[in-house]
Design a protein around this motif. Structure first.
Motif, short mmCIF file in Angstrom:
data_model
loop_
_atom_site.label_atom_id
_atom_site.label_comp_id
_atom_site.label_asym_id
_atom_site.label_seq_id
_atom_site.Cartn_x
_atom_site.Cartn_y
_atom_site.Cartn_z
N ARG A 241 29.44 87.57 35.35
CA ARG A 241 27.62 86.32 34.43
C ARG A 241 27.53 87.14 33.35
NH1 ARG A 241 22.15 86.76 37.35
NH2 ARG A 241 22.98 85.16 38.63
N GLY A 242 27.25 86.37 32.13
CA GLY A 242 26.77 86.87 30.89
C GLY A 242 26.47 86.03 30.45
N TYR A 243 25.49 86.14 29.76
CA TYR A 243 24.49 85.84 29.00
C TYR A 243 25.03 85.64 27.06
CZ TYR A 243 22.31 87.04 33.27
OH TYR A 243 21.79 87.35 33.92
N ALA A 244 25.67 84.55 26.59
CA ALA A 244 25.53 84.14 25.30
C ALA A 244 25.28 83.31 24.66
CB ALA A 244 27.56 83.49 25.68
N GLY A 245 24.61 84.01 23.67
CA GLY A 245 24.48 83.85 22.09
C GLY A 245 24.57 84.25 20.76
N ARG A 246 23.69 84.69 19.82
CA ARG A 246 23.63 84.95 18.51
C ARG A 246 21.95 85.97 18.74
NH1 ARG A 246 23.10 82.76 12.95
NH2 ARG A 246 24.84 83.90 11.65
N ILE A 247 23.38 87.34 18.17
CA ILE A 247 21.48 88.71 18.09
C ILE A 247 21.21 88.03 16.49
CG2 ILE A 247 21.86 91.01 17.42
CD1 ILE A 247 24.53 90.83 18.74
N THR A 248 19.66 87.84 16.54
CA THR A 248 19.22 87.41 14.93
C THR A 248 18.48 88.35 15.15
OG1 THR A 248 17.00 86.82 17.15
CG2 THR A 248 19.10 85.00 16.69
N ALA A 249 18.57 89.67 15.08
CA ALA A 249 17.66 90.95 14.99
C ALA A 249 18.70 92.23 15.15
CB ALA A 249 16.18 91.11 14.48
N GLY A 250 18.57 93.15 14.98
CA GLY A 250 18.83 94.67 15.48
C GLY A 250 20.23 94.34 15.64
N LYS A 251 20.79 95.83 16.68
CA LYS A 251 21.78 95.98 17.45
C LYS A 251 22.26 96.25 18.80
CE LYS A 251 22.03 100.20 15.51
NZ LYS A 251 22.90 101.69 14.09
N VAL A 252 22.70 95.87 19.60
CA VAL A 252 23.25 96.38 20.49
C VAL A 252 24.54 97.32 20.57
CG1 VAL A 252 23.77 94.33 21.48
CG2 VAL A 252 22.64 95.32 23.22
N SER A 253 24.38 98.17 21.85
CA SER A 253 25.76 98.86 22.23
C SER A 253 25.96 99.10 23.87
CB SER A 253 25.67 99.79 22.27
OG SER A 253 25.58 100.45 20.28
N VAL A 254 27.26 98.97 24.17
CA VAL A 254 26.90 99.33 25.98
C VAL A 254 25.71 100.56 26.02
CG1 VAL A 254 29.14 99.48 27.09
CG2 VAL A 254 28.78 98.21 25.76
N GLY A 255 25.17 100.72 27.05
CA GLY A 255 24.54 101.50 27.83
C GLY A 255 23.26 101.36 27.30
N ASP A 256 22.31 100.57 26.04
CA ASP A 256 21.37 100.35 25.13
C ASP A 256 20.86 100.23 26.61
OD1 ASP A 256 22.17 101.16 23.60
OD2 ASP A 256 21.64 99.35 22.47
N LYS A 257 19.32 99.90 26.73
CA LYS A 257 18.62 99.93 28.11
C LYS A 257 17.14 98.66 26.66
CE LYS A 257 15.79 102.37 30.07
NZ LYS A 257 14.86 103.88 29.72
N VAL A 258 17.34 97.68 27.89
CA VAL A 258 16.93 96.44 27.50
C VAL A 258 15.51 95.85 28.10
CG1 VAL A 258 18.79 95.81 25.52
CG2 VAL A 258 18.86 94.75 28.30
N LEU A 259 14.92 94.57 26.98
CA LEU A 259 14.19 94.02 28.50
C LEU A 259 14.81 92.29 28.41
CD1 LEU A 259 10.68 95.14 26.95
CD2 LEU A 259 11.36 96.02 29.25
N ALA A 260 14.21 91.96 30.05
CA ALA A 260 14.96 90.33 30.20
C ALA A 260 14.65 90.06 31.12
CB ALA A 260 16.63 90.82 30.90
N ASP A 261 13.88 88.84 30.69
CA ASP A 261 12.21 88.51 31.24
C ASP A 261 11.63 89.33 31.87
OD1 ASP A 261 11.25 86.51 32.61
OD2 ASP A 261 12.44 86.29 34.57
N GLY A 262 10.88 90.47 31.27
CA GLY A 262 9.87 91.80 31.39
C GLY A 262 10.93 92.42 32.47
#
Length: 419
Positions: A241-262
């Motif tokens: 299961r992957g969420y595909a799109g284009r990064i519109t700001a910032g950057k992301v790395s494996v291991g980063d903590k993120v918010l998804a649907d709160g």
């Protein structure tokens, strides 16, 4: 070709007959960015018309309707390069009827060249284009006082126009503006410095284009990841299961903590066109994998923890692009990132007067108080049926930009910038 400086996105704007298309043609010709047979064709047509000089606007005004009317009615994109930098240029329309196209060109540009006819000076359309440039936070503007040859290369005429431009720039709060005397017809100060303007000692337009470094948006640097989901990729055989799109700001790395649907999650993997990768930055199209199953779909955002709380009502500065008006409190669709929700314009807080006539609020609003009409620029309050994590607009439309869409036809009505 040197790659020390990034590709510069720019656009031209100005009133009808200020010479925008000729200016762009001159830029292309003098940087040797056109083929020999293209120039020969221009020479033949120009000679057939009995013109003393080649009509370089023919290199740009490609639509039949444009050639017949002698005006630019669409945004024409051109690509050219010098040994110092490459460029993507949008030649935008001058007629007030096509201001919507100008807004489109400005929305993706880092620098704008506004042409002013030296014989006419600053007019309403000049104010319009500089106002839009200021509202869209363009970091660098060049005002080309064009057709300086038509006033015998007069220093006094140039100084008078420059004085009016300086006053307008101060009023609008534009940060970096260069004013240059040019003749697109003859080539003065477009690519090469002119011998006909010894009283002007500054750079040519191209010299500025080759060396400018548009200011970085501090908010773009400080704020974190913004990743609007375009599609969810599922492979039941591998449980992918992957969420595909284009990064519109910032950057992301494996291991980063993120918010998804709160909800908090960890980036477990990043898949790019060439396979797995450890990091991805703004502008890259990738598929993100999370360490847990969260029910996400198109329109949701995976973001850094600094993502603002979703709002159901917010203010925005809008540019109405359609001949079909938007009536207050009528139903529209609001496109924010990849999200598409029902909404409405509840209130016009103020309308932007760009006529330079210092009209009263009543005069500005007269006749259209309950709607947005073609080319209107206004601050409005928008209400949406489903809360959106909107945030203040950032340059380039990456974050904070929105569209109002006709729910029946799907036509775009209005472009907006969240305040």
């Amino acid at each position: 070709m040197s790659t020390n400086l990034p590709t510069l996105r720019l656009c031209t704007a100005g009133s009808v007959d200020d010479g925008k298309s000729t200016f762009v043609g001159r830029l292309l010709h003098d940087t040797k960015s056109i083929l020999a047979d293209q120039y020969e064709s221009v020479e033949r047509v120009s000679n057939a018309k009995g013109l003393e000089n080649p009509d370089l606007s023919l290199l740009v005004d490609g639509l039949r309707a444009e050639r017949e009317q002698g005006i630019t009615i669409d945004v024409a994109y051109r690509y050219f390069a010098t040994d110092k930098r490459s460029f993507i240029l949008a030649d935008t329309p001058g007629h007030v009827q096509y201001t919507r196209n100008t807004v489109t060109g400005l929305s993706t540009s880092e620098l704008v060249i506004v042409l002013v006819d030296a014989r006419n000076g600053v007019i309403e359309q000049t104010r319009r284009h500089l106002t839009v440039a200021a509202m869209m936070k363009i970091s660098h503007v060049i005002v080309a006082v064009n057709k300086i040859d038509a006033v015998d290369f007069s220093e006094q005429v140039f100084n008078d126009v420059k004085s009016d431009v300086d006053a307008l720039v101060s009023e609008l709060g534009l940060a970096h503006v260069d004013v240059i005397p040019t003749s697109a017809l003859l080539g003065d100060n477009v690519v090469e410095r002119s011998q006909n303007t010894p009283w002007y000692t500054g750079p040519s337009v191209l010299e500025i284009l080759e060396t400018t470094e548009p200011a970085k948006n501090i908010a773009d640097v400080e704020r974190g990841l913004r990743f609007p989901i375009q599609i969810v990729i599922r492979d039941h055989a591998t449980d992918y299961r992957g969420y595909a799109g284009r990064i519109t700001a910032g950057k992301v790395s494996v291991g980063d903590k993120v918010l998804a649907d709160g909800r908090e999650a960890i980036i477990e993997g990043i898949d790019g066109p060439a396979g797995e990768q450890q990091t991805a930055t703004r502008g890259e199209s990738v598929s993100l994998r999370l360490d847990r199953d969260i029910d996400l779909s198109r329109g949701d955002i995976i973001a850094a923890p600094d993502l603002p709380e979703p709002q159901q009502s917010f203010t925005a500065t809008v540019f109405h692009l359609s001949e079909s008006p938007v009536r207050l409190r009528s139903n529209v669709l609001v496109r924010y990132g990849t999200a598409l929700v029902r909404g409405r314009v509840d209130e016009v807080i103020r309308r932007v007067d760009i006529s330079g006539q210092n009209r009263s609020e009543e005069e500005i609003a007269h006749g259209s108080a309950d709607e947005l009409a073609l080319n209107d620029i206004a601050e409005v309050r928008v209400t949406v049926a489903e809360p959106l994590p909107v945030e203040t607009y950032r340059r380039g439309g990456r974050v904070g930009s929105l569209l109002l869409i006709n729910p029946g036809s799907g036509d775009t009505l209005t472009a907006g910038l969240v305040n």
